[in-house]
Design a protein around this motif. Structure first.
Motif, PDB file in Angstrom:
ATOM      1  N   PHE A 236       0.916  -1.331  -0.067  1.00 21.48           N
ATOM      2  CA  PHE A 236      -0.029   0.143  -0.175  1.00 21.48           C
ATOM      3  C   PHE A 236       0.816   1.178   0.153  1.00 21.48           C
ATOM      4  CE2 PHE A 236      -1.790   3.439   2.521  1.00 21.48           C
ATOM      5  CZ  PHE A 236      -2.900   3.790   1.712  1.00 21.48           C
ATOM      6  N   VAL A 237       1.962   1.242   0.860  1.00 16.34           N
ATOM      7  CA  VAL A 237       2.570   2.404   0.942  1.00 16.34           C
ATOM      8  C   VAL A 237       3.570   2.774  -0.413  1.00 16.34           C
ATOM      9  CG1 VAL A 237       4.788   3.460   2.066  1.00 16.34           C
ATOM     10  CG2 VAL A 237       2.964   2.363   3.471  1.00 16.34           C
ATOM     11  N   PHE A 238       3.984   1.542  -1.043  1.00 18.89           N
ATOM     12  CA  PHE A 238       4.711   1.768  -2.365  1.00 18.89           C
ATOM     13  C   PHE A 238       3.838   2.228  -3.269  1.00 18.89           C
ATOM     14  CE2 PHE A 238       6.276   0.062  -6.201  1.00 18.89           C
ATOM     15  CZ  PHE A 238       7.752   0.429  -6.164  1.00 18.89           C
ATOM     16  N   GLU A 239       2.530   1.615  -3.372  1.00 22.55           N
ATOM     17  CA  GLU A 239       1.732   2.276  -4.329  1.00 22.55           C
ATOM     18  C   GLU A 239       1.163   3.543  -4.075  1.00 22.55           C
ATOM     19  OE1 GLU A 239      -1.125  -0.939  -6.602  1.00 22.55           O
ATOM     20  OE2 GLU A 239      -0.802  -1.453  -4.520  1.00 22.55           O
ATOM     21  N   PHE A 240       0.956   4.072  -3.071  1.00 28.08           N
ATOM     22  CA  PHE A 240       0.327   5.281  -2.762  1.00 28.08           C
ATOM     23  C   PHE A 240       1.389   6.391  -2.681  1.00 28.08           C
ATOM     24  CE2 PHE A 240      -0.882   8.884   0.492  1.00 28.08           C
ATOM     25  CZ  PHE A 240      -2.282   8.754   0.021  1.00 28.08           C
ATOM     26  N   ILE A 241       2.533   6.290  -2.562  1.00 28.94           N
ATOM     27  CA  ILE A 241       3.560   7.341  -2.582  1.00 28.94           C
ATOM     28  C   ILE A 241       4.327   7.401  -3.956  1.00 28.94           C
ATOM     29  CG2 ILE A 241       5.855   8.316  -1.544  1.00 28.94           C
ATOM     30  CD1 ILE A 241       3.301   8.875   0.144  1.00 28.94           C
ATOM     31  N   GLY A 242       3.936   8.072  -4.689  1.00 30.58           N
ATOM     32  CA  GLY A 242       4.763   7.988  -6.064  1.00 30.58           C
ATOM     33  C   GLY A 242       4.152   7.395  -6.864  1.00 30.58           C
ATOM     34  N   VAL A 243       4.718   7.280  -8.135  1.00 26.53           N
ATOM     35  CA  VAL A 243       4.047   6.436  -9.174  1.00 26.53           C
ATOM     36  C   VAL A 243       4.739   5.018  -9.343  1.00 26.53           C
ATOM     37  CG1 VAL A 243       3.792   6.271 -11.719  1.00 26.53           C
ATOM     38  CG2 VAL A 243       3.765   8.449 -10.549  1.00 26.53           C
ATOM     39  N   SER A 244       4.093   4.098  -9.451  1.00 26.30           N
ATOM     40  CA  SER A 244       4.661   2.637  -9.352  1.00 26.30           C
ATOM     41  C   SER A 244       4.182   1.984 -10.556  1.00 26.30           C
ATOM     42  CB  SER A 244       4.191   1.940  -8.089  1.00 26.30           C
ATOM     43  OG  SER A 244       2.855   1.892  -8.142  1.00 26.30           O
ATOM     44  N   ASN A 245       4.874   1.053 -11.067  1.00 21.33           N
ATOM     45  CA  ASN A 245       4.732   0.040 -12.193  1.00 21.33           C
ATOM     46  C   ASN A 245       4.625  -1.302 -11.204  1.00 21.33           C
ATOM     47  OD1 ASN A 245       4.770   1.723 -14.658  1.00 21.33           O
ATOM     48  ND2 ASN A 245       6.863   1.914 -13.647  1.00 21.33           N
ATOM     49  N   ARG A 283       9.579   1.596  -9.588  1.00 21.66           N
ATOM     50  CA  ARG A 283       9.538   2.910  -9.864  1.00 21.66           C
ATOM     51  C   ARG A 283       9.945   3.552 -11.330  1.00 21.66           C
ATOM     52  NH1 ARG A 283       6.206   4.601  -5.712  1.00 21.66           N
ATOM     53  NH2 ARG A 283       7.399   4.207  -3.708  1.00 21.66           N
ATOM     54  N   PRO A 284       9.110   4.399 -11.945  1.00 24.13           N
ATOM     55  CA  PRO A 284       9.700   4.826 -13.377  1.00 24.13           C
ATOM     56  C   PRO A 284      10.944   5.042 -13.602  1.00 24.13           C
ATOM     57  CG  PRO A 284       7.401   5.801 -12.454  1.00 24.13           C
ATOM     58  CD  PRO A 284       7.951   5.053 -11.342  1.00 24.13           C
ATOM     59  N   ASN A 285      11.643   5.826 -12.533  1.00 25.29           N
ATOM     60  CA  ASN A 285      12.960   6.243 -12.646  1.00 25.29           C
ATOM     61  C   ASN A 285      13.919   4.935 -12.552  1.00 25.29           C
ATOM     62  OD1 ASN A 285      12.480   6.144  -9.856  1.00 25.29           O
ATOM     63  ND2 ASN A 285      13.517   8.113  -9.441  1.00 25.29           N
ATOM     64  N   ASP A 286      13.428   3.847 -12.059  1.00 29.14           N
ATOM     65  CA  ASP A 286      14.188   2.512 -11.969  1.00 29.14           C
ATOM     66  C   ASP A 286      14.149   1.480 -13.212  1.00 29.14           C
ATOM     67  OD1 ASP A 286      15.228   3.188  -9.547  1.00 29.14           O
ATOM     68  OD2 ASP A 286      13.761   2.258  -8.245  1.00 29.14           O
TER      69      ASP A 286
END
Length: 357
Positions: A236-245, A283-286
């Motif tokens: 939940f934290v990973f998805e909620f903070i920032g953009v995620s794939n 993450r998009p930048n990863d």
């Protein structure tokens, strides 16, 4: 200055439970951002702190002073809790001058006139609005009105201030300026600030620590911005903070492949505690482009944002986002429609939401 402590706070509207045994400590002279999706209970918790809502269980402390205790039957009235408040819509009185707006809480406390003037002018000086003391709110910009609201909160309490979405109504440039101003005011005075928002970017710029609330009112994680971004406690934290794939991977014959296309193999390592299905977050930048990668995608569109390119990639029918800095070699040369190889850096793995057929 004073910290804030919530101990096992519960609150419900009728049969709908908003908070249940909720606990949180905000350290003295700290900016704590309380972040969560709409309806998770952020504003309810604020109202409990202010004395506008009465919890059904628990205790609330401001410094060493208990302002609420269900068991001890303590419930200090709002006007005696000593908490300054800054609301989203400024809430400055249009018929009062800037000085009168700031002085009003002290008049209600029946302070001496000379003390009111001294404190009001000092608070206005802290927010760089002393020269505007005789102005009416209609003569001020939105950012200036919000500064007046902060000054009024400071005279109510220079120990604890609650800010409820205070910059939402400002344009992007003013939001940036106000975040810097709030940070500087807090640094000068040392006020403890509980900042309530769903604005992730503002939280990352402003806070000393972030408290992430889940949609059910529970607390998912407390930590610095680096803790939250680099070491999320759960999905939940990973998805909620920032953009995620997210990608679902499936194990077949000791090899991991992508769930919707078993021909595409994921060759990098996956934690041993997963044995059949796993959801991989990146993450998009990863995500970088690698011509040697067997994992391929097609660039659907590329958006130039000044400091970076935001690229949307079609990966086997799934749209994923990739961010590339404008300083990356060749970042601006990748055209829409191009076939690219993808490599995933710093992935995180969670139990999969996908169920086997």
């Amino acid at each position: 200055m004073a910290g804030i402590s919530f101990k096992n706070i519960s609150f419900a509207y009728g049969d709908k439970i908003i908070l249940e045994n909720f606990s949180l400590d905000v350290e003295d002279s700290q900016i704590m951002c309380l972040l969560g999706p709409s309806g998770c209970g952020k504003t309810t918790l604020m109202r409990c702190l202010l004395g506008l809502n009465r919890p059904s269980t628990g205790e609330i402390y401001i410094g060493d002073r208990c302002v609420f205790s269900h068991e001890k039957r303590i419930n200090i009235p709002p006007e005696r809790r000593g908490v300054g408040v800054v609301f989203q819509d400024y809430a400055v009185w249009p018929h009062m001058t800037v000085f009168e707006n700031v002085a009003y809480p002290m008049k209600k406390q029946r302070l001496d006139r000379s003390e009111i003037e001294r404190k009001a002018l000092y608070a206005l000086e802290q927010v760089r609005m002393r020269d505007y003391a005789p102005y009416l709110p209609s003569q001020l910009s939105g950012g200036q009105q919000q500064r007046v609201a902060i000054a009024r909160a400071l005279v109510s309490s220079d120990e604890v201030i609650v800010m409820d979405e205070p910059i939402t109504n400002l344009d992007a440039k003013l939001r940036e300026e106000m975040l810097i101003e709030i940070r500087q005011i807090q640094k000068n005075i040392g006020t403890t600030i509980l900042y309530i928002t769903h604005d992730q970017e503002a939280s990352l710029q402003l806070c000393d620590k972030m408290a992430i609330m889940n949609s059910d009112g529970s607390l998912s994680q407390i930590g610095t911005d680096e803790d939250i971004i680099l070491r999320p406690a759960n999905r939940f934290v990973f998805e909620f903070i920032g953009v995620s794939n997210f990608f679902t991977l499936k194990k077949i014959n000791n090899s991991w492949c992508f769930h919707d296309n078993e021909k595409i193999i994921y060759n990098d390592s996956i934690p041993e505690n997963f044995d059949s299905l796993v959801d991989m977050g990146v993450r998009p930048n990863d995500i970088i482009f690698d011509n040697n990668s067997q994992i391929r995608g097609r660039v659907k569109r590329s958006v130039f944002l000044g400091s970076e390119y935001n690229m949307f990639i079609d990966f086997d029918g799934q749209e994923i986002r990739v961010q590339r800095s404008t300083f990356d070699d060749g970042a601006g040369m990748i055209q829409e429609g191009a076939d690219v190889g993808l490599k995933f850096l710093n992935p995180v793995f969670y139990e999969s939401y996908t169920k086997e057929a």
